[in-house]
Design a protein around this motif. Structure first.
Motif, PDB file in Angstrom:
ATOM      1  N   GLU A   1      -5.342 -12.725  49.906  1.00 53.81           N
ATOM      2  CA  GLU A   1      -5.639 -13.077  51.300  1.00 53.81           C
ATOM      3  C   GLU A   1      -6.794 -12.223  51.841  1.00 53.81           C
ATOM      4  O   GLU A   1      -7.623 -12.710  52.613  1.00 53.81           O
ATOM      5  N   PHE A   2      -6.873 -10.963  51.419  1.00 54.37           N
ATOM      6  CA  PHE A   2      -7.996 -10.107  51.842  1.00 54.37           C
ATOM      7  C   PHE A   2      -9.331 -10.642  51.294  1.00 54.37           C
ATOM      8  O   PHE A   2     -10.336 -10.660  51.999  1.00 54.37           O
ATOM      9  N   ILE A   3      -9.324 -11.059  50.028  1.00 54.22           N
ATOM     10  CA  ILE A   3     -10.556 -11.636  49.466  1.00 54.22           C
ATOM     11  C   ILE A   3     -10.950 -12.869  50.276  1.00 54.22           C
ATOM     12  O   ILE A   3     -12.110 -13.039  50.669  1.00 54.22           O
TER      13      ILE A   3
ATOM     14  N   LEU B   1     -14.341 -15.538  54.468  1.00 54.22           N
ATOM     15  CA  LEU B   1     -14.456 -16.269  55.742  1.00 54.22           C
ATOM     16  C   LEU B   1     -15.364 -15.520  56.711  1.00 54.22           C
ATOM     17  O   LEU B   1     -16.202 -16.120  57.392  1.00 54.22           O
ATOM     18  N   LEU B   2     -15.195 -14.194  56.794  1.00 56.17           N
ATOM     19  CA  LEU B   2     -16.034 -13.400  57.702  1.00 56.17           C
ATOM     20  C   LEU B   2     -17.507 -13.555  57.326  1.00 56.17           C
ATOM     21  O   LEU B   2     -18.359 -13.754  58.196  1.00 56.17           O
TER      22      LEU B   2
ATOM     23  N   GLY C   1     -23.600 -19.043  60.839  1.00 61.93           N
ATOM     24  CA  GLY C   1     -23.774 -18.877  62.283  1.00 61.93           C
ATOM     25  C   GLY C   1     -22.705 -19.621  63.073  1.00 61.93           C
ATOM     26  O   GLY C   1     -22.951 -20.135  64.162  1.00 61.93           O
ATOM     27  N   SER C   2     -21.487 -19.680  62.527  1.00 63.80           N
ATOM     28  CA  SER C   2     -20.416 -20.441  63.179  1.00 63.80           C
ATOM     29  C   SER C   2     -19.904 -19.722  64.417  1.00 63.80           C
ATOM     30  O   SER C   2     -19.892 -18.487  64.472  1.00 63.80           O
ATOM     31  N   ASP C   3     -19.468 -20.481  65.388  1.00 62.71           N
ATOM     32  CA  ASP C   3     -18.861 -19.840  66.556  1.00 62.71           C
ATOM     33  C   ASP C   3     -17.404 -20.237  66.780  1.00 62.71           C
ATOM     34  O   ASP C   3     -16.744 -19.700  67.672  1.00 62.71           O
ATOM     35  N   LEU C   4     -16.903 -21.159  65.993  1.00 63.50           N
ATOM     36  CA  LEU C   4     -15.485 -21.514  66.097  1.00 63.50           C
ATOM     37  C   LEU C   4     -14.866 -21.578  64.713  1.00 63.50           C
ATOM     38  O   LEU C   4     -15.478 -22.073  63.768  1.00 63.50           O
ATOM     39  N   ARG C   5     -13.642 -21.054  64.569  1.00 68.57           N
ATOM     40  CA  ARG C   5     -12.856 -21.199  63.344  1.00 68.57           C
ATOM     41  C   ARG C   5     -11.397 -21.306  63.748  1.00 68.57           C
ATOM     42  O   ARG C   5     -10.916 -20.488  64.523  1.00 68.57           O
TER      43      ARG C   5
ATOM     44  N   VAL D   1     -16.880  -5.343  58.001  1.00 73.87           N
ATOM     45  CA  VAL D   1     -15.417  -5.431  57.898  1.00 73.87           C
ATOM     46  C   VAL D   1     -15.043  -6.339  56.723  1.00 73.87           C
ATOM     47  O   VAL D   1     -14.053  -6.084  56.024  1.00 73.87           O
ATOM     48  N   GLY D   2     -15.862  -7.358  56.471  1.00 69.26           N
ATOM     49  CA  GLY D   2     -15.656  -8.156  55.258  1.00 69.26           C
ATOM     50  C   GLY D   2     -15.738  -7.285  54.011  1.00 69.26           C
ATOM     51  O   GLY D   2     -14.891  -7.363  53.124  1.00 69.26           O
ATOM     52  N   ASP D   3     -16.745  -6.430  53.965  1.00 69.56           N
ATOM     53  CA  ASP D   3     -16.887  -5.513  52.815  1.00 69.56           C
ATOM     54  C   ASP D   3     -15.657  -4.606  52.685  1.00 69.56           C
ATOM     55  O   ASP D   3     -15.181  -4.336  51.583  1.00 69.56           O
TER      56      ASP D   3
END
Lengths: 337, 337
Positions: free
Chosen positions: A87-89, A94-95, A102-106, A124-126
């Motif tokens: 799940e972390f991967i 996703l991040l 350049g998404s603004d909604l998920r 934070v993804g890293d």
């Protein structure tokens, strides 16, 4: 003696409920690991990670690890930590995806990059990606590490492949399947396969679970692609037309383009290059994917992969776990109807 | 019997030449691994990665792994693959750093994000990071995996810590040391420590090499910080004043701010917040770091860590490897003069 033949048209209203119920206890333990291991002395890290991790995801990939372990009657606890790692991967990708697009909604919420900025989302993804590897190292299986580091490299390659295909109408079905096979299906496959590793099952069972996850992942993605041309905002938490407006060459577009007349092709090329993003353009696009049966056939392709996923489970004995895993496939392909 | 006491003021013109010469043969083998493993069927990956990897870096971290292995008389070949892994982690963080900072120059060349865009830099960074873990998995040491996955998580935490400290004048020396300890020194430490793991040396030698790398890393970073307030473009391939214009609270600024009068503090606050980026402002900043002895004392701090790095090698026997590692520290702290 008669075999049980699972066919995709079995249930009228399939859902993920059986799988959720099957793994509920385990999933609580996975969530506890996730919550514990996303902490840091740097407050922005749990704040940003928590926004996405607590933000209504289905936990599909960890559920697949847990359900696969159930299928194999695994009774240990190693899969909790590894499901959290998976799940972390996924969260890390996703991040980074949202930064790249350049998404603004998920999932109907504002994206982390919109709230905290691209730099924070990248870093934070890293962090989550590194944490994923720390969790695997704690588990201590080099085989699991090999599977998940390999999947991670393939995911990143798939993302770059997609990036170089961006806004191009001429990528074709084969390359598109390569991309989603890497971007989406590789982690589904790995999530299932590692359950066979912790349960110490033979290579053939590893391969069967890998095939189940891989085909399910492709089916999921193809149905997502189709939904973008048929759903409305109320039903899916995802606006219909998002892919279209972002100029994504998904399979419905690839098929409609290949089957279209010269005027249609001019339209699709302009649309994917970003010059046709008004509501009328999207309505025209819907009309074209309908008249060419591009959405129907995207869903037919999805059913093909869904059936392969189900058949990959053929050698496993019957039971609640298998039923839930079959129904998850039925759910994946039935969502569009 | 008299001990050899290494003191930082030993050599008039120290350089990295001894270390480069010491590890030249090994480094060729590491470069071969790097070149081989940055390949991908997706052409953008080797193209972008190659720009940075071939782009004039000193290979400081892999050299430290190789020199440490020499110090321990290691005669195997495992460190080649692991040194490549360390360089991949470093390259991935550079790619992401340049995205985070919006940098357009690195080592005097245009950055990858400027040429190929932020999305490509993020994703190729992810790919190299995954590749780094694949290389470690191939080596097969869980201990090395633990050291490098731990270092990676600490690097990412340090990056986020730095991000949340960005454009703030009041972060203080302690927090700044925490940041560079994580961002820079953790990978220097790990690069050295893993040599002791492959050479199967006792924990005390691991710890000694870790301390050498960590203190050297801090010294390197502090001297870099000082150079930004004294060098000119011709000598370092890095423009003086870059940190100042980007509003970075490095140690020279932190000291000058702490030691300044109220007017000086108003100036520094405005500068770090981005309101003083003209050439006259930078000249004024230079005058302040001189009058407060902030650069001198940043360099004094660097010498303190440099001496600690040298003393960490105390228990290792004399020889070419030790001499080269001592001289590398002397070089690190002498670059500013």
């Amino acid at each position: 003696m008669s075999a049980t033949i699972h066919r995709l048209d079995a249930r009228p209203q399939p859902s993920l409920d059986s799988m959720v119920k099957l793994v509920a206890g385990d999933l609580n333990l996975v969530n506890a690991v996730i919550l514990d291991r996303m902490q840091s002395e740097i407050p922005l890290i749990p704040e940003l990670a928590g926004h996405l991790i607590a933000g209504g995801g289905k936990r599909m990939r960890p559920m697949l690890t847990l359900a696969s372990a159930r299928l194999l009657d695994y009774t240990g606890a190693r899969h909790h930590r590894l499901a959290a790692s998976v799940e972390f991967i996924h969260t890390a990708t996703l991040l980074h995806d949202d930064v790249v697009d350049g998404s603004d909604l998920r999932r109907g919420k504002r994206t982390a990059n919109l709230i905290w900025g691209n730099p924070a989302s990248v870093l934070v993804g890293d962090f989550l990606f590194s944490r994923a590897f720390e969790l695997m190292v704690e588990d201590g299986s080099l085989k699991v590490l090999k599977i998940l580091s390999g999947a991670s490299a393939i995911i990143a390659e798939g993302e770059v492949n997609q990036l170089t295909a961006a806004r191009r109408i001429d990528i074709g079905e084969e390359r598109y399947l390569d991309i989603i096979g890497a971007k989406t299906a590789a982690l589904f496959a790995a999530a299932c396969r590692i359950a066979a590793v912790v349960a110490e099952r033979p290579e053939a069972e590893e391969a069967a679970l890998d095939a189940y996850g891989r085909n399910l992942g492709i089916a999921f993605q193809l149905v997502d692609d189709a939904i973008d041309y048929i759903s409305d905002a109320g039903t899916m938490g995802k606006d219909a037309g998002d892919d279209f407006r972002e100029g994504k060459s998904t399979l419905p577009v690839i098929l409609a383009y290949a089957r279209g007349n010269p005027d249609d092709r001019v339209f699709w090329k302009a649309a994917i290059e970003g010059h046709r993003s008004r509501d009328e353009d999207f309505e025209h696009a819907i009309a074209l994917v309908r008249s060419t049966r591009a959405v129907d056939d995207t869903l037919a392709r999805a059913r093909h992969y869904g059936q392969r996923a189900i058949d990959a489970l053929g050698s496993f004995g019957p039971g609640k776990a298998k039923d839930a895993m079959v129904e998850a496939v039925e759910f994946a392909v039935a969502r569009a109807y």
